[in-house]
Design a protein around this motif. Structure first.
Motif, PDB file in Angstrom:
ATOM      1  N   ILE A 153       0.913  -1.224   0.043  1.00 63.33           N
ATOM      2  CA  ILE A 153      -0.149   0.005  -0.224  1.00 63.33           C
ATOM      3  C   ILE A 153       0.984   1.280   0.171  1.00 63.33           C
ATOM      4  N   ILE A 154       0.611   2.038  -0.898  1.00 66.36           N
ATOM      5  CA  ILE A 154       1.117   3.292  -0.933  1.00 66.36           C
ATOM      6  C   ILE A 154       0.323   4.454  -0.499  1.00 66.36           C
ATOM      7  N   THR A 155       0.647   5.295   0.324  1.00 64.25           N
ATOM      8  CA  THR A 155      -0.624   6.132   1.042  1.00 64.25           C
ATOM      9  C   THR A 155       0.197   7.431   1.678  1.00 64.25           C
ATOM     10  N   ASN A 156      -0.670   8.489   1.585  1.00 66.77           N
ATOM     11  CA  ASN A 156      -0.364   9.514   2.421  1.00 66.77           C
ATOM     12  C   ASN A 156      -1.525   9.827   3.499  1.00 66.77           C
ATOM     13  N   VAL A 181      -5.109   4.968   6.790  1.00 64.18           N
ATOM     14  CA  VAL A 181      -4.630   3.644   6.327  1.00 64.18           C
ATOM     15  C   VAL A 181      -3.329   2.997   6.751  1.00 64.18           C
ATOM     16  N   TYR A 182      -2.568   4.009   6.840  1.00 64.99           N
ATOM     17  CA  TYR A 182      -1.209   3.588   7.827  1.00 64.99           C
ATOM     18  C   TYR A 182      -1.704   2.605   8.965  1.00 64.99           C
ATOM     19  N   TYR A 206       0.432  -5.394   5.951  1.00 73.03           N
ATOM     20  CA  TYR A 206       0.806  -5.220   4.703  1.00 73.03           C
ATOM     21  C   TYR A 206       2.067  -4.623   4.812  1.00 73.03           C
ATOM     22  N   LYS A 207       2.667  -4.535   3.657  1.00 75.53           N
ATOM     23  CA  LYS A 207       4.041  -3.830   3.232  1.00 75.53           C
ATOM     24  C   LYS A 207       3.234  -2.477   3.012  1.00 75.53           C
ATOM     25  N   SER A 212       1.992  -4.348  -6.412  1.00 76.69           N
ATOM     26  CA  SER A 212       2.539  -5.586  -5.924  1.00 76.69           C
ATOM     27  C   SER A 212       3.676  -5.307  -5.372  1.00 76.69           C
ATOM     28  N   ASP A 213       4.059  -6.131  -4.505  1.00 74.35           N
ATOM     29  CA  ASP A 213       5.056  -6.020  -3.628  1.00 74.35           C
ATOM     30  C   ASP A 213       6.392  -6.710  -4.256  1.00 74.35           C
TER      31      ASP A 213
END
Length: 120
Positions: free
Chosen positions: A2-5, A9-10, A17-18, A65-66
């Motif tokens: 997950i890519i987030t700002n 979510v973090y 999850y990574k 994808s990781d």
């Protein structure tokens, strides 16, 4: 991955999850995702998912994808077009709306909900 700002979510997914979390702009998230796609990661969610326009919310979470493979041109096209769309919205509708804490929290919840549904 997950890519987030979005810190909501973090906090919810950091143990499962990574995750890459950074306090930054919506566009910076798109650029970070693009850089990961160049490395061989594949988009798993569309970077402009939801009916909220990219100039209306400061929060964005994207699944990739990781693992790395060779460059996925479909993912690259999608993220590049998302960046162009973001820039177009910012240019065409360059106005400033004061986002109260309540509104910011609402945007975080919407973004969290989108990722929750994608993970299901």
């Amino acid at each position: 991955m997950i890519i987030t700002n979005n810190n909501k979510v973090y906090e919810k997914y950091k143990s499962d999850y990574k995750i890459y979390y950074k306090e930054c702009s919506f566009k910076e998230i798109l650029l970070y995702v693009r850089d990961r796609v160049h490395e061989g990661h594949i988009l798993l969610t569309h970077p402009l998912s939801s009916s909220i326009k990219p100039n209306e919310t400061p929060y964005k979470s994207v699944l990739i994808s990781d693992y790395k493979e060779s460059l996925d041109y479909k993912s690259l096209t999608i993220i590049e077009n998302a960046i162009l769309t973001y820039d177009k919205f910012k240019k065409d509708k360059d106005y400033t709306v004061e986002l109260t804490d309540r509104i910011m929290n609402d945007f975080k919840i919407v973004d969290l909900s989108i990722i929750e549904n994608a993970l299901k």
